[in-house]
Design a protein around this motif. Sequence first.
Motif, PDB file in Angstrom:
ATOM      1  N   ALA A 105       6.145  11.662  -1.647  1.00  0.00           N
ATOM      2  CA  ALA A 105       5.313  10.585  -1.437  1.00  0.00           C
ATOM      3  C   ALA A 105       5.286   9.596  -2.462  1.00  0.00           C
ATOM      4  N   ALA A 106       4.942   8.198  -2.424  1.00  0.00           N
ATOM      5  CA  ALA A 106       4.972   7.109  -3.420  1.00  0.00           C
ATOM      6  C   ALA A 106       3.617   6.738  -3.299  1.00  0.00           C
ATOM      7  N   ILE A 107       3.075   6.519  -4.659  1.00  0.00           N
ATOM      8  CA  ILE A 107       1.933   5.724  -4.796  1.00  0.00           C
ATOM      9  C   ILE A 107       2.161   4.322  -5.460  1.00  0.00           C
ATOM     10  N   GLY A 108       1.640   3.407  -4.579  1.00  0.00           N
ATOM     11  CA  GLY A 108       1.891   1.906  -4.852  1.00  0.00           C
ATOM     12  C   GLY A 108       1.042   1.210  -5.670  1.00  0.00           C
ATOM     13  N   PRO A 109       1.571  -0.062  -5.892  1.00  0.00           N
ATOM     14  CA  PRO A 109       0.433  -0.948  -6.604  1.00  0.00           C
ATOM     15  C   PRO A 109      -0.964  -1.244  -5.881  1.00  0.00           C
ATOM     16  N   GLY A 110      -1.500  -1.930  -6.398  1.00  0.00           N
ATOM     17  CA  GLY A 110      -2.935  -2.366  -5.960  1.00  0.00           C
ATOM     18  C   GLY A 110      -2.783  -3.934  -5.314  1.00  0.00           C
ATOM     19  N   LEU A 111      -1.741  -4.532  -5.551  1.00  0.00           N
ATOM     20  CA  LEU A 111      -1.372  -5.925  -4.982  1.00  0.00           C
ATOM     21  C   LEU A 111      -1.041  -5.744  -3.607  1.00  0.00           C
ATOM     22  N   GLY A 112      -1.974  -6.494  -2.601  1.00  0.00           N
ATOM     23  CA  GLY A 112      -1.815  -6.426  -1.339  1.00  0.00           C
ATOM     24  C   GLY A 112      -0.211  -7.067  -0.982  1.00  0.00           C
ATOM     25  N   THR A 113       0.100  -8.059  -1.746  1.00  0.00           N
ATOM     26  CA  THR A 113       1.565  -8.622  -1.307  1.00  0.00           C
ATOM     27  C   THR A 113       2.534  -7.692  -1.692  1.00  0.00           C
ATOM     28  N   GLN A 114       2.478  -7.043  -2.763  1.00  0.00           N
ATOM     29  CA  GLN A 114       3.529  -5.926  -2.887  1.00  0.00           C
ATOM     30  C   GLN A 114       3.431  -4.862  -1.979  1.00  0.00           C
ATOM     31  N   VAL A 115       2.220  -4.255  -1.466  1.00  0.00           N
ATOM     32  CA  VAL A 115       2.291  -3.366  -0.501  1.00  0.00           C
ATOM     33  C   VAL A 115       2.878  -3.909   0.837  1.00  0.00           C
ATOM     34  N   LEU A 116       2.577  -5.117   1.132  1.00  0.00           N
ATOM     35  CA  LEU A 116       2.980  -5.488   2.444  1.00  0.00           C
ATOM     36  C   LEU A 116       4.616  -5.464   2.292  1.00  0.00           C
ATOM     37  N   ALA A 117       5.307  -5.846   1.065  1.00  0.00           N
ATOM     38  CA  ALA A 117       6.759  -6.019   0.979  1.00  0.00           C
ATOM     39  C   ALA A 117       7.138  -4.410   0.893  1.00  0.00           C
ATOM     40  N   LEU A 118       6.607  -3.480   0.561  1.00  0.00           N
ATOM     41  CA  LEU A 118       6.911  -2.215   0.553  1.00  0.00           C
ATOM     42  C   LEU A 118       7.009  -1.532   1.950  1.00  0.00           C
TER      43      LEU A 118
END
Length: 227
Positions: A105-118
């Motif tokens: 699994a991966a735990i990602g950033p709290g930034l929505g723009t980065q989540v959408l990119a990932l």
Amino acid sequence: MKRHRYVIRALLMRVAVAAAASFPVNTMFAQERESSIVGLVLPLRGVLPPYEKPNLEAMNLAIDQVNAAGGINGRKIELVVEDTQASNATAINALNKVLQSKPIAAIGPGLGTQVLALQPLTEKAKLRLIAGSTTSGVTKTGARCYFRNSGNDELDKKDVASFIINNLKKSKLGIIHVIAGWAYQGREYLTKELKGPGNNPQVVVSAYQPTDKGTTARIKSVNAPGA
């Protein structure tokens, strides 16, 4: 910090359980090994570390505690960390590096723009991405492998506005926020809810740069009109 540690420890437990559950996972990440790898992609350099470095510190504390107790199902947790900085392109490169470690699994950033990119990458890899973005759009993309562990800006601001108007009985308000896309979105949601039917509060807004040394001037700017 203690609360963060236990929240993230519980999150790790859920990640490990999810990895062994029946949710379809590609065999690329199902190889036998002695440890379970969890990827962590966060902005750790640039202007955003104050938001995410505490998460990294809490994660390391939680992993140390879990591993000292024997790990999860006999497997130690290994954390692979990559820096997303404040760039979507850098975030994508960071996740690609993490994918090479074959994480569960991966735990990602709290930034929505980065989540959408990932999301396209984790969907293609069928890898669970867990991130706390409050941007409402991150759960409207149809991504089956994305799990949000935080509230929704649009819904949260309804409760905040209701508390300010109905409980605090305030009619002069100040909103101070950082200059960033996600902060503008939160401001717009809150302003919309504050000025709902039957409400007409005075709202003063002030924004600051992430590199600013303090917010004293911003506080004075919203306080002067009476907020």
